[in-house]
Scaffold this motif. Structure first.
Motif, PDB file in Angstrom:
ATOM      1  N   VAL A  94       0.848  -1.207   0.000  1.00 31.02           N
ATOM      2  CA  VAL A  94       0.000   0.000   0.000  1.00 31.02           C
ATOM      3  C   VAL A  94       0.880   1.252   0.000  1.00 31.02           C
ATOM      4  O   VAL A  94       0.695   2.174  -0.805  1.00 31.02           O
ATOM      5  CB  VAL A  94      -0.950   0.001   1.214  1.00 31.02           C
ATOM      6  N   LEU A  95       1.837   1.293   0.916  1.00 35.43           N
ATOM      7  CA  LEU A  95       2.718   2.460   0.998  1.00 35.43           C
ATOM      8  C   LEU A  95       3.623   2.553  -0.219  1.00 35.43           C
ATOM      9  O   LEU A  95       3.864   3.647  -0.744  1.00 35.43           O
ATOM     10  CB  LEU A  95       3.555   2.416   2.275  1.00 35.43           C
ATOM     11  N   ARG A  96       4.128   1.402  -0.692  1.00 39.05           N
ATOM     12  CA  ARG A  96       5.017   1.430  -1.858  1.00 39.05           C
ATOM     13  C   ARG A  96       4.292   1.968  -3.079  1.00 39.05           C
ATOM     14  O   ARG A  96       4.833   2.790  -3.834  1.00 39.05           O
ATOM     15  CB  ARG A  96       5.549   0.023  -2.153  1.00 39.05           C
ATOM     16  N   ILE A  97       3.046   1.523  -3.294  1.00 39.71           N
ATOM     17  CA  ILE A  97       2.265   1.983  -4.444  1.00 39.71           C
ATOM     18  C   ILE A  97       2.078   3.500  -4.405  1.00 39.71           C
ATOM     19  O   ILE A  97       2.315   4.204  -5.394  1.00 39.71           O
ATOM     20  CB  ILE A  97       0.895   1.279  -4.489  1.00 39.71           C
ATOM     21  N   LEU A  98       1.620   4.003  -3.264  1.00 37.11           N
ATOM     22  CA  LEU A  98       1.329   5.440  -3.164  1.00 37.11           C
ATOM     23  C   LEU A  98       2.596   6.269  -3.345  1.00 37.11           C
ATOM     24  O   LEU A  98       2.570   7.329  -3.983  1.00 37.11           O
ATOM     25  CB  LEU A  98       0.655   5.734  -1.824  1.00 37.11           C
ATOM     26  N   LYS A  99       3.698   5.773  -2.823  1.00 38.50           N
ATOM     27  CA  LYS A  99       4.971   6.482  -3.019  1.00 38.50           C
ATOM     28  C   LYS A  99       5.397   6.421  -4.483  1.00 38.50           C
ATOM     29  O   LYS A  99       5.849   7.421  -5.056  1.00 38.50           O
ATOM     30  CB  LYS A  99       6.050   5.861  -2.134  1.00 38.50           C
ATOM     31  N   ALA A 100       5.221   5.258  -5.118  1.00 39.51           N
ATOM     32  CA  ALA A 100       5.669   5.072  -6.499  1.00 39.51           C
ATOM     33  C   ALA A 100       4.918   5.958  -7.481  1.00 39.51           C
ATOM     34  O   ALA A 100       5.489   6.409  -8.487  1.00 39.51           O
ATOM     35  CB  ALA A 100       5.520   3.606  -6.894  1.00 39.51           C
ATOM     36  N   ILE A 101       3.625   6.213  -7.213  1.00 36.95           N
ATOM     37  CA  ILE A 101       2.858   7.051  -8.140  1.00 36.95           C
ATOM     38  C   ILE A 101       2.973   8.532  -7.811  1.00 36.95           C
ATOM     39  O   ILE A 101       2.327   9.373  -8.445  1.00 36.95           O
ATOM     40  CB  ILE A 101       1.374   6.630  -8.181  1.00 36.95           C
ATOM     41  N   GLY A 102       3.803   8.859  -6.813  1.00 34.99           N
ATOM     42  CA  GLY A 102       4.062  10.258  -6.480  1.00 34.99           C
ATOM     43  C   GLY A 102       3.037  10.906  -5.593  1.00 34.99           C
ATOM     44  O   GLY A 102       2.995  12.142  -5.479  1.00 34.99           O
ATOM     45  N   TYR A 103       2.219  10.107  -4.915  1.00 31.30           N
ATOM     46  CA  TYR A 103       1.211  10.684  -4.036  1.00 31.30           C
ATOM     47  C   TYR A 103       1.846  11.188  -2.752  1.00 31.30           C
ATOM     48  O   TYR A 103       2.629  10.494  -2.109  1.00 31.30           O
ATOM     49  CB  TYR A 103       0.130   9.647  -3.709  1.00 31.30           C
ATOM     50  N   LYS A 104       1.493  12.400  -2.352  1.00 27.81           N
ATOM     51  CA  LYS A 104       1.987  13.000  -1.111  1.00 27.81           C
ATOM     52  C   LYS A 104       0.846  13.027  -0.101  1.00 27.81           C
ATOM     53  O   LYS A 104      -0.081  13.834  -0.213  1.00 27.81           O
ATOM     54  CB  LYS A 104       2.483  14.429  -1.349  1.00 27.81           C
ATOM     55  N   PRO A 105       0.866  12.149   0.881  1.00 26.18           N
ATOM     56  CA  PRO A 105      -0.271  12.077   1.806  1.00 26.18           C
ATOM     57  C   PRO A 105      -0.373  13.297   2.709  1.00 26.18           C
ATOM     58  O   PRO A 105       0.634  13.903   3.076  1.00 26.18           O
ATOM     59  CB  PRO A 105       0.023  10.817   2.622  1.00 26.18           C
ATOM     60  N   LYS A 106      -1.598  13.637   3.062  1.00 22.51           N
ATOM     61  CA  LYS A 106      -1.823  14.684   4.056  1.00 22.51           C
ATOM     62  C   LYS A 106      -1.472  14.167   5.452  1.00 22.51           C
ATOM     63  O   LYS A 106      -0.861  14.858   6.253  1.00 22.51           O
ATOM     64  CB  LYS A 106      -3.303  15.109   4.058  1.00 22.51           C
ATOM     65  N   ARG A 107      -1.916  12.944   5.709  1.00 23.72           N
ATOM     66  CA  ARG A 107      -1.735  12.326   7.011  1.00 23.72           C
ATOM     67  C   ARG A 107      -0.576  11.328   6.955  1.00 23.72           C
ATOM     68  O   ARG A 107      -0.154  10.912   5.884  1.00 23.72           O
ATOM     69  CB  ARG A 107      -3.027  11.631   7.433  1.00 23.72           C
ATOM     70  N   THR A 108      -0.085  10.920   8.108  1.00 23.13           N
ATOM     71  CA  THR A 108       0.991   9.935   8.139  1.00 23.13           C
ATOM     72  C   THR A 108       0.398   8.542   7.955  1.00 23.13           C
ATOM     73  O   THR A 108      -0.490   8.126   8.701  1.00 23.13           O
ATOM     74  CB  THR A 108       1.761  10.021   9.468  1.00 23.13           C
ATOM     75  N   LEU A 109       0.898   7.854   6.946  1.00 21.67           N
ATOM     76  CA  LEU A 109       0.440   6.503   6.640  1.00 21.67           C
ATOM     77  C   LEU A 109       1.418   5.494   7.223  1.00 21.67           C
ATOM     78  O   LEU A 109       2.630   5.624   7.045  1.00 21.67           O
ATOM     79  CB  LEU A 109       0.335   6.308   5.124  1.00 21.67           C
ATOM     80  N   ARG A 110       0.893   4.494   7.905  1.00 21.30           N
ATOM     81  CA  ARG A 110       1.734   3.476   8.521  1.00 21.30           C
ATOM     82  C   ARG A 110       1.383   2.076   8.014  1.00 21.30           C
ATOM     83  O   ARG A 110       0.201   1.715   7.939  1.00 21.30           O
ATOM     84  CB  ARG A 110       1.563   3.479  10.048  1.00 21.30           C
ATOM     85  N   ALA A 111       2.417   1.316   7.696  1.00 15.82           N
ATOM     86  CA  ALA A 111       2.278  -0.127   7.481  1.00 15.82           C
ATOM     87  C   ALA A 111       2.857  -0.804   8.715  1.00 15.82           C
ATOM     88  O   ALA A 111       4.019  -0.584   9.058  1.00 15.82           O
ATOM     89  CB  ALA A 111       3.023  -0.563   6.229  1.00 15.82           C
ATOM     90  N   VAL A 112       2.049  -1.604   9.397  1.00 17.29           N
ATOM     91  CA  VAL A 112       2.479  -2.229  10.647  1.00 17.29           C
ATOM     92  C   VAL A 112       2.460  -3.745  10.495  1.00 17.29           C
ATOM     93  O   VAL A 112       1.440  -4.336  10.122  1.00 17.29           O
ATOM     94  CB  VAL A 112       1.577  -1.813  11.827  1.00 17.29           C
ATOM     95  N   MET A 113       3.609  -4.350  10.796  1.00 14.99           N
ATOM     96  CA  MET A 113       3.714  -5.803  10.859  1.00 14.99           C
ATOM     97  C   MET A 113       3.585  -6.195  12.335  1.00 14.99           C
ATOM     98  O   MET A 113       4.529  -6.028  13.120  1.00 14.99           O
ATOM     99  CB  MET A 113       5.060  -6.286  10.319  1.00 14.99           C
ATOM    100  N   PHE A 114       2.398  -6.661  12.710  1.00 17.13           N
ATOM    101  CA  PHE A 114       2.134  -6.997  14.107  1.00 17.13           C
ATOM    102  C   PHE A 114       2.706  -8.380  14.448  1.00 17.13           C
ATOM    103  O   PHE A 114       2.613  -9.313  13.647  1.00 17.13           O
ATOM    104  CB  PHE A 114       0.630  -7.024  14.374  1.00 17.13           C
ATOM    105  N   MET A 115       3.274  -8.502  15.636  1.00 16.65           N
ATOM    106  CA  MET A 115       3.817  -9.781  16.082  1.00 16.65           C
ATOM    107  C   MET A 115       2.888 -10.448  17.093  1.00 16.65           C
ATOM    108  O   MET A 115       2.341  -9.782  17.964  1.00 16.65           O
ATOM    109  CB  MET A 115       5.207  -9.564  16.704  1.00 16.65           C
TER     110      MET A 115
END
Length: 461
Positions: free
Chosen positions: A307-328
């Motif tokens: 999700v984060l890689r896609i949005l970064k790759a297409i040049g999207y600049k988020p308003k809010r902080t986006l987090r990808a969390v790998m929960f243990m």
């Protein structure tokens, strides 16, 4: 002609959105197209899953595989040049299965018949002497209570309730049968049973037993507990009807070791105008020890990173902080999800939404929500944008285990919802492997999650 047709579709689609008073514009149509194009043409989720399952493999909390998965997640998100990647320390239970389990049906007519069993997660082991005794079959706790101590003491209790095959929603069927695995061994112990055998939680009829956690009631004897494959559960039930005096034997070597230090892994794309608001997408990094944990939950992890890689790759600049969390430690403790919520409260972080992928990497159908009515209505208002991608499900009821501790902080819960019909064929088994995952379906799921993340970030809830 292709461009003319696309323009005509866009105009008709925007008109449809306007007619429904949906707060979107042509930019959103174009943005979703970019998101799906990036995922389907240049997606990285399948390659990530290949490495996670093939090179690391089983990742039960506290194991070397789990530690390797933490390192891999951090290095992967750093390689994608996310704005920030960090670890959250969490102490996790350290349960080990030990040597392969043995299961046998013993009766006077056929002698000894081998059956497929696995220890339930968190179960104590029987040791080399095993558990042997007469067996009594029940469908539910009410039948167990009716038998009472007189009918149960000194015997092995066989919980043989099926998942309801008539329910189209397989997660509902799973929930309807799940208490016999989670609480069955302790319920049997109340009446003096010496062991517990639980029918695997699946509608499939096969020879693959499904593990999963059992939870012992404090101050009750801890029975060694196993799951039995569905084919062998049916065989055992038939043989019991023919010979009520038959006996069952099983041997397990599992044990619980002292808690161990592990980590959640968090990657961020920093927000611009509202950086102190967070949107979380996540999956659980741990898996059961029987297999690679491809659908449960390798797919959810790589989709969340994607999700984060896609949005970064297409040049999207988020308003809010986006987090990808790998929960243990979702599988046998939920320690990672609880720690994440604890730190969010401690750090006074404002989460405006949390999304989890933990239902496999199958064809995406949509989302389920646990949120306020006005928030649900806003999300449903975006549904027409997803019609070109055959995403139609926008329903209340559901989020995810790892994000559930955030609910006490008023965070809207969103569950990514893929086709559920095959998930429990593989769930918690030795056959939950990379070859069972479709690249195309995995990429479509990541794009669908990214699209909703974009809309929540742009418009809020």
């Amino acid at each position: 002609m292709k461009h003319v047709a696309l323009l005509l579709f866009s105009c008709l689609f925007i008109s449809s959105l306007q007619a429904q008073k949906v707060k979107t514009d042509e930019q959103d149509v174009e943005m979703l197209r970019k998101i799906y194009d990036e995922a389907l043409a240049r997606g990285e989720s399948y390659q990530m899953l290949d490495f996670l399952t093939g090179q690391i493999g089983a990742r039960l909390a506290g194991s070397p595989g789990a530690a390797a998965a933490v390192d891999w997640s951090k290095e992967t998100m750093e390689a994608f040049d996310f704005d920030n990647v960090f670890l959250q320390e969490v102490m996790v239970p350290h349960w080990v299965r030990g040597q392969k389990e043995i299961g046998k049906i013993v009766n006077s007519k056929m002698g000894s018949v081998d059956v497929n069993v696995v220890a339930l997660g968190n179960s104590v082991g029987s040791g080399p002497n095993g558990v042997a005794g007469k067996i009594v079959e029940v469908q539910n706790f009410e039948e167990l209570a009716a038998l009472g101590e007189a009918g149960v003491k000194g015997k092995i209790v066989f919980f043989n309730r099926r998942m309801d095959p008539t329910l189209i929603e397989t997660f509902e069927a799973y929930g309807g049968a799940g208490n016999q695995r989670g609480a069955g061994p302790s319920e049997a112990a109340k009446y003096g049973a010496i062991g517990a055998v639980v029918r695997s939680l699946t509608n499939a009829l096969d020879d693959h037993p499904h593990t999963g956690s059992t939870n012992y009631t404090p101050n009750l004897y801890k029975l060694p507990a196993v799951a039995i494959s569905t084919n062998d559960a049916d065989k055992l039930s038939r043989m019991l009807k023919d010979d009520p005096e038959l006996e069952f034997y099983y041997e397990t070597h599992s044990q619980m070791l002292p808690d161990k230090l592990s980590h959640n892994v968090v990657g961020e794309l920093k927000g611009s105008s509202k950086a102190d608001e967070y949107i979380v997408v996540g999956g659980h990094l741990d898996s059961w020890d029987l297999s690679e944990g491809a659908h449960d939950d390798g797919t959810g992890c790589v989709q969340s990173i994607e999700v984060l890689r896609i949005l970064k790759a297409i040049g999207y600049k988020p308003k809010r902080t986006l987090r990808a969390v790998m929960f243990m430690n979702e599988e046998n403790g939920l320690r990672g999800g609880r720690k994440y919520a604890e730190l969010a409260a401690e750090n006074k972080e404002k989460h405006i939404a949390a999304m989890e992928s933990d239902r496999g990497g199958f064809k995406p159908l949509g989302f389920t929500f646990t949120a306020e009515d006005k928030q649900v209505e806003r999300i449903k208002g975006w549904a027409p944008l997803f019609v070109p991608y055959q995403i139609y499900k926008f329903d209340t009821g559901g989020g995810g285990a790892d994000i559930s501790p955030l609910a006490t902080q008023g965070v809207p819960m969103i569950g990514f919802y893929p086709d559920p019909q095959r998930y429990f064929d593989y769930h918690h088994t030795a056959i939950d492997t990379f070859d069972k995952v479709s690249r195309r379906e995995l990429e479509l799921g990541a794009a669908t999650m990214a699209a909703l993340t974009y809309l929540i970030d742009k418009y809020g809830l």
